[in-house]
Design a protein around this motif. Structure first.
Motif, short mmCIF file in Angstrom:
data_model
loop_
_atom_site.label_atom_id
_atom_site.label_comp_id
_atom_site.label_asym_id
_atom_site.label_seq_id
_atom_site.Cartn_x
_atom_site.Cartn_y
_atom_site.Cartn_z
N SER A 177 0.33 -2.66 6.40
CA SER A 177 -0.36 -1.67 7.23
C SER A 177 -1.14 -0.66 6.39
O SER A 177 -1.80 0.22 6.94
N GLY A 178 -1.07 -0.78 5.07
CA GLY A 178 -1.79 0.14 4.21
C GLY A 178 -1.11 1.47 4.02
O GLY A 178 -1.74 2.44 3.57
N ARG B 11 -8.17 -5.71 2.52
CA ARG B 11 -8.49 -4.86 3.67
C ARG B 11 -7.94 -3.45 3.50
O ARG B 11 -8.63 -2.45 3.76
N GLU B 12 -6.68 -3.33 3.07
CA GLU B 12 -6.01 -2.05 3.06
C GLU B 12 -6.14 -1.28 1.73
O GLU B 12 -6.09 -0.06 1.72
N TYR B 13 -6.33 -2.02 0.63
CA TYR B 13 -6.31 -1.36 -0.68
C TYR B 13 -7.56 -1.64 -1.52
O TYR B 13 -7.69 -1.12 -2.62
#
Length: 208
Positions: A29-30, A142-144
């Protein structure tokens, strides 16, 4: 039902439990920072350091040897990722957690001398990471914003995952284990999942 299919069915709940850990929820979920992700990479390094040492010992074994594939080796990728995420002095900044140390102790106990025990841990680690690797890579991008450096662990150049997993299942189906040894193998796979889950649980406590 072939033995490979039986392995999947019998360990389905163990696999689901490993996927449902708080740490993975936070990672995907980041919610973690880079250090939180690097913590997982470090623990995986310690596990694979021992498992790939066992692979060197088992390479000549008539039963376990066919499962050893050089293209699966994860240590070079883990070293590259840790160097990118932490720096060239990363060994001075990481240590095996209590759960990871217990995981390594079990590998030392069974993976160097018991062919089916080696394969049980080999199967649990490599096929799990091969299967989930692309999902993890997409989430990390996507998250990092990590793509390539920092995520080499999830890259398997030279391997077509579907064909490789079919070959692996064939090896399991044709392994010359009697019913007793198959049951021992299944018990060890289940234990391998629990050891992995405990390692992730340790990580979840640290990053909570």
């Amino acid at each position: 039902m072939g033995f490979a299919s039986r392995v999947r069915e019998v360990t389905r709940s163990d696999h689901a439990a490993a996927q449902a850990m708080t740490y993975f929820d936070a990672l995907l979920s980041g919610s973690l920072d880079r250090a939180g992700y690097a913590a997982l990479t470090a623990q995986l390094f310690f596990v694979y350091e021992t498992l790939e040492e066992a692979a060197t010992e088992m390479r000549a074994d008539p039963i376990a040897g066919p499962f050893v594939a050089d293209e699966l080796a994860r240590l070079p990728a883990l070293v590259a990722d840790l160097t990118h995420l932490i720096g060239p002095d990363w060994p001075a900044h990481v240590a095996a957690s209590t759960a990871t140390s217990e995981y390594r102790a079990r590998l030392r106990e069974v993976a160097f001398t018991w062919p089916a025990g080696f394969v049980a841990h080999h199967y649990t680690r490599y096929l799990g990471d091969l299967s989930g690797g692309q999902i993890m890579r997409r989430a990390l991008l996507r998250e990092y914003g990590l793509d390539g450096p920092g995520t080499r662990f999830y890259e398997f150049p030279g391997i077509e995952p579907r064909a490789f997993k079919q070959h692996y299942r064939h090896l399991l189906d044709t392994a010359p284990w009697d019913a007793v040894e198959q049951d021992r193998f299944l018990d060890e796979v289940s234990l391998a999942y629990r050891l992995n889950t405990a390692m992730l649980d340790d990580l979840g406590k640290v990053v909570a």
